[in-house]
Design a protein around this motif. Sequence first.
Motif, PDB file in Angstrom:
ATOM      1  N   ARG A  19      -3.813  -9.249  -1.892  1.00  0.00           N
ATOM      2  CA  ARG A  19      -3.162  -8.168  -1.159  1.00  0.00           C
ATOM      3  C   ARG A  19      -4.183  -7.212  -0.544  1.00  0.00           C
ATOM      4  O   ARG A  19      -3.919  -6.619   0.501  1.00  0.00           O
ATOM      5  CB  ARG A  19      -2.202  -7.410  -2.074  1.00  0.00           C
ATOM      6  CG  ARG A  19      -0.924  -8.181  -2.322  1.00  0.00           C
ATOM      7  CD  ARG A  19       0.136  -7.388  -3.039  1.00  0.00           C
ATOM      8  NE  ARG A  19       1.431  -8.057  -2.900  1.00  0.00           N
ATOM      9  CZ  ARG A  19       2.564  -7.584  -3.398  1.00  0.00           C
ATOM     10  NH1 ARG A  19       2.575  -6.454  -4.090  1.00  0.00           N
ATOM     11  NH2 ARG A  19       3.691  -8.244  -3.205  1.00  0.00           N
ATOM     12  N   GLY A  20      -5.321  -7.048  -1.192  1.00  0.00           N
ATOM     13  CA  GLY A  20      -6.373  -6.238  -0.585  1.00  0.00           C
ATOM     14  C   GLY A  20      -6.812  -6.813   0.746  1.00  0.00           C
ATOM     15  O   GLY A  20      -6.998  -6.084   1.731  1.00  0.00           O
ATOM     16  N   GLN A  80      -4.054  -3.787   8.748  1.00  0.00           N
ATOM     17  CA  GLN A  80      -4.524  -2.554   9.382  1.00  0.00           C
ATOM     18  C   GLN A  80      -5.306  -2.849  10.665  1.00  0.00           C
ATOM     19  O   GLN A  80      -5.150  -2.150  11.677  1.00  0.00           O
ATOM     20  CB  GLN A  80      -5.412  -1.773   8.414  1.00  0.00           C
ATOM     21  CG  GLN A  80      -4.686  -1.163   7.242  1.00  0.00           C
ATOM     22  CD  GLN A  80      -5.616  -0.367   6.353  1.00  0.00           C
ATOM     23  OE1 GLN A  80      -5.949   0.781   6.658  1.00  0.00           O
ATOM     24  NE2 GLN A  80      -6.052  -0.969   5.267  1.00  0.00           N
ATOM     25  N   ILE A 139      -9.618   4.133  -4.005  1.00  0.00           N
ATOM     26  CA  ILE A 139      -8.564   3.127  -4.148  1.00  0.00           C
ATOM     27  C   ILE A 139      -8.088   3.083  -5.603  1.00  0.00           C
ATOM     28  O   ILE A 139      -8.895   2.983  -6.538  1.00  0.00           O
ATOM     29  CB  ILE A 139      -9.048   1.727  -3.731  1.00  0.00           C
ATOM     30  CG1 ILE A 139      -9.673   1.764  -2.339  1.00  0.00           C
ATOM     31  CG2 ILE A 139      -7.888   0.738  -3.741  1.00  0.00           C
ATOM     32  CD1 ILE A 139     -10.269   0.447  -1.921  1.00  0.00           C
ATOM     33  N   ALA A 188      -4.057   4.449  -1.621  1.00  0.00           N
ATOM     34  CA  ALA A 188      -5.273   4.848  -0.894  1.00  0.00           C
ATOM     35  C   ALA A 188      -5.281   6.356  -0.687  1.00  0.00           C
ATOM     36  O   ALA A 188      -4.252   6.952  -0.341  1.00  0.00           O
ATOM     37  CB  ALA A 188      -5.350   4.132   0.453  1.00  0.00           C
ATOM     38  N   ILE A 209      -3.969  -6.318   3.310  1.00  0.00           N
ATOM     39  CA  ILE A 209      -3.932  -4.925   3.792  1.00  0.00           C
ATOM     40  C   ILE A 209      -4.979  -4.708   4.870  1.00  0.00           C
ATOM     41  O   ILE A 209      -4.716  -4.107   5.920  1.00  0.00           O
ATOM     42  CB  ILE A 209      -4.151  -3.950   2.622  1.00  0.00           C
ATOM     43  CG1 ILE A 209      -2.923  -3.920   1.716  1.00  0.00           C
ATOM     44  CG2 ILE A 209      -4.455  -2.540   3.131  1.00  0.00           C
ATOM     45  CD1 ILE A 209      -3.152  -3.205   0.401  1.00  0.00           C
ATOM     46  N   GLN A 267       0.644  -2.816  -6.388  1.00  0.00           N
ATOM     47  CA  GLN A 267       0.561  -2.051  -5.146  1.00  0.00           C
ATOM     48  C   GLN A 267      -0.673  -1.158  -5.175  1.00  0.00           C
ATOM     49  O   GLN A 267      -0.963  -0.500  -6.172  1.00  0.00           O
ATOM     50  CB  GLN A 267       1.813  -1.186  -4.976  1.00  0.00           C
ATOM     51  CG  GLN A 267       1.847  -0.396  -3.666  1.00  0.00           C
ATOM     52  CD  GLN A 267       3.058   0.534  -3.600  1.00  0.00           C
ATOM     53  OE1 GLN A 267       3.367   1.235  -4.555  1.00  0.00           O
ATOM     54  NE2 GLN A 267       3.743   0.534  -2.459  1.00  0.00           N
ATOM     55  N   TYR A 268      -1.399  -1.145  -4.072  1.00  0.00           N
ATOM     56  CA  TYR A 268      -2.561  -0.273  -3.946  1.00  0.00           C
ATOM     57  C   TYR A 268      -2.123   1.148  -3.574  1.00  0.00           C
ATOM     58  O   TYR A 268      -1.072   1.351  -2.957  1.00  0.00           O
ATOM     59  CB  TYR A 268      -3.509  -0.783  -2.860  1.00  0.00           C
ATOM     60  CG  TYR A 268      -4.341  -1.978  -3.251  1.00  0.00           C
ATOM     61  CD1 TYR A 268      -5.583  -1.821  -3.869  1.00  0.00           C
ATOM     62  CD2 TYR A 268      -3.903  -3.272  -2.985  1.00  0.00           C
ATOM     63  CE1 TYR A 268      -6.352  -2.915  -4.210  1.00  0.00           C
ATOM     64  CE2 TYR A 268      -4.664  -4.372  -3.328  1.00  0.00           C
ATOM     65  CZ  TYR A 268      -5.890  -4.190  -3.946  1.00  0.00           C
ATOM     66  OH  TYR A 268      -6.652  -5.276  -4.289  1.00  0.00           O
ATOM     67  N   LEU A 276       0.838  -1.205   0.000  1.00  0.00           N
ATOM     68  CA  LEU A 276       0.000   0.000   0.000  1.00  0.00           C
ATOM     69  C   LEU A 276       0.868   1.247   0.000  1.00  0.00           C
ATOM     70  O   LEU A 276       1.864   1.328   0.724  1.00  0.00           O
ATOM     71  CB  LEU A 276      -0.901   0.004   1.241  1.00  0.00           C
ATOM     72  CG  LEU A 276      -1.854   1.203   1.408  1.00  0.00           C
ATOM     73  CD1 LEU A 276      -2.932   1.185   0.327  1.00  0.00           C
ATOM     74  CD2 LEU A 276      -2.501   1.181   2.789  1.00  0.00           C
ATOM     75  N   TYR A 277       0.450   2.219  -0.822  1.00  0.00           N
ATOM     76  CA  TYR A 277       1.108   3.527  -0.846  1.00  0.00           C
ATOM     77  C   TYR A 277       0.084   4.590  -0.477  1.00  0.00           C
ATOM     78  O   TYR A 277      -1.044   4.577  -0.976  1.00  0.00           O
ATOM     79  CB  TYR A 277       1.681   3.830  -2.233  1.00  0.00           C
ATOM     80  CG  TYR A 277       2.433   5.138  -2.297  1.00  0.00           C
ATOM     81  CD1 TYR A 277       3.758   5.206  -1.873  1.00  0.00           C
ATOM     82  CD2 TYR A 277       1.812   6.294  -2.750  1.00  0.00           C
ATOM     83  CE1 TYR A 277       4.452   6.408  -1.912  1.00  0.00           C
ATOM     84  CE2 TYR A 277       2.499   7.499  -2.792  1.00  0.00           C
ATOM     85  CZ  TYR A 277       3.823   7.555  -2.380  1.00  0.00           C
ATOM     86  OH  TYR A 277       4.501   8.754  -2.406  1.00  0.00           O
TER      87      TYR A 277
END
Length: 529
Positions: free
Chosen positions: A270-271, A278, A294, A308, A274, A305-306, A226-227
Amino acid sequence: MKLLAVRRLLRIQRVVIRYQLDELLFALHLPLWMRVLGALLPWRWLPRKPLALTRGERLRLALEDLGPIFIKFGQLLSTRRDLLPPDIADELARLQDQVPPFPAAESVARIEQQLGAKVGDVFARFETEPMASASIAQVHAATLKSGEEVVVKVIRPNLRPTIRQDLAWLFLLARLAEKASAEARRLRPVEVVSDYEKTIFDELDLLREAANASQLRRNFDGSPLLYVPQVHWDLCRPKVLVMERIYGIQVTDLATLADQRTDMKLLAERGVEIFFTQVFRDSFFHADMHPGNIFVSTRTPWNPQYIAIDCGIIGSLTPEDQDYLARNLIAFFKRDYRKVAQLHIDSGWVPADTKVNDFEAAIRTVCEPIFEKPLKDISFGQLLLRLFQTARRFNMEIQPQLVLLQKTLLNIEGLGRQLYPDLDLWSTAQPFLERWMRERISPLQLLRNLQSQAEQVPHLSQMARDTLERLSLPASAPAAPATANGHRSLRLLGAALIAGGVSQGITLSLLAWPAWLMLGGGLYLIVRR
């Protein structure tokens, strides 16, 4: 002000009549006096053609007609699937977050007032045409003097008085509904409006959103998962937020993602990772992860890579809620309904006098049909939803953080299966949950917990820190010579850990307290030698 309030009331009345919302109200089982009063309303004497719309469609269109504040309320209401009938919840979920932008001159004036400088003095380029416009704020593209591309988010002007006025009417309608119908009381409309009031006033402070974004960015710093864009704190104010502009593919743009050969299976998994990271590692989760917030990076589609944005709504869980939630999920998939029922009672989510046998039977009745499906077809979100609905019959008080959690899980799960329909959520989540549970009861983690809890006792806290440093030394590192005071400190710490083990045996699970006893006893015996 009174004139404005009366005009707003008349506007609400016209919308109610146009979409025949009064028909929905009087279809409920109302007291006699309410039915008599309804029969006397003038417009109900006039002939009206039935609308070819469902009740959910009528409610959604009415909220859209009433403007941004009511649209936002409908969006929040759509997340309370534990309270609403499914057809209404599904329709409200369709409410769009796009509203007409306010004039560019007003936007520029607000930015300049907040920053105390002309837009041209702060930005090398500023686009007056907004990129997006929502119910609370709108966003402009800009470039800093340093050449960095940014987005500038600005709160709509004169919003607070409008919000207060609309909230007053919403509270009035909610109280009337509670007095009118037992069914309406079950939906707890006053509580729903109160939740909305807190949420919307929190969103009016963009410094809160900036702080949330900074924390989330720090939590995933350097992560391939995640970025989160960087916040430019020197240009942030309560009504203005400036942050790095990101470029990515909207997560629902499946065609573009396929064109760049994105690994969709890995992206979906990966979602899920994540989300659980979290919730369980950080206890700080983005609670507004709808597709508009997203994106997917274009840099490494084989290692996606996501990205947000919009961190205005953040959820968190207490350590106790984290623990009970993880155990619930594991017990669910083992079909250990007795444990699920007992965990709810132990956590205080349902009253202590709840009959565990009755609660277990109710949970089994709800869950057994779900488990007739393959694991990959079982919805975590729907499972939690059915659980909450069942538990409400046993007077379960739904905690706000659990509602946010359920909403976020539904979003993530739906998104994951849209990206990769064969996503097996359980096989993705199970290793994470089981590893997290093992780490929770490890001796080293328990010692860290003791250190945290001993902050009020400086001597014990220092002993815990010293012991952690000793345990963290590499095997090849020479150990510091033990002193009499050091031996005494470690013996005291060992005794404290044994005492902690006893208390853990009383307050936590049978899995946790033996680790305390072993760690404490081991330290005590080692230094005794």
